[in-house]
Motif scaffolding. Structure first.
Motif: not given
Length: 119
Positions: A53, A70, A91, A93, A102-105, A107-108, A111-112
């Motif tokens: 990141i 990312c 992404v 941010y 919701n797009n913080s590293p 949270n991202y 999801k990954v």
């Protein structure tokens, strides 16, 4: 005569090697360790997950948005041979000075890894 059961099923061997790098202001050491542990639930020790990141930087498309990039590299072996998949995503941010949580590293990456582990 003694008859014993033999099982053809071996316990699955998981534990992909997971490497994550990120600026400390975006992802804490505890978060990194959590994701490394999640990587151990993916495939085999011969598989490698590398995630990098970047620092936050301006978006190329929108001057009001700041992004982090990312980069995800997946390496391993499949029945067809060795593979190496690389993907990269900017992404969003921060928009107009406001963080998009919701797009913080954290949270991202949640999801990954959720997608990786669930298959």
């Amino acid at each position: 005569m003694n008859i014993s059961k033999i099982s053809a099923y071996a316990a699955p061997s998981f534990s992909a090697q997971t490497r994550i790098s990120a600026p400390e202001n975006l992802l804490s050491k505890d978060d990194i360790n959590r994701f490394v542990e999640m990587g151990k639930k993916y495939k085999t020790p011969q598989d490698i997950i590398e995630i990098n990141i970047s620092d936050i930087h301006p978006s190329e498309n929108n001057p009001n948005v700041q992004v982090y990039t990312c980069t995800k590299i997946m390496k391993g072996k499949s029945p067809k041979g060795e593979y190496c998949d690389k993907s990269q995503m900017a992404v969003p941010y921060i928009k107009n000075g406001q963080k998009i949580e919701n797009n913080s590293p954290k949270n991202y990456l949640s999801k990954v890894f959720s997608r990786l582990i669930s298959g």
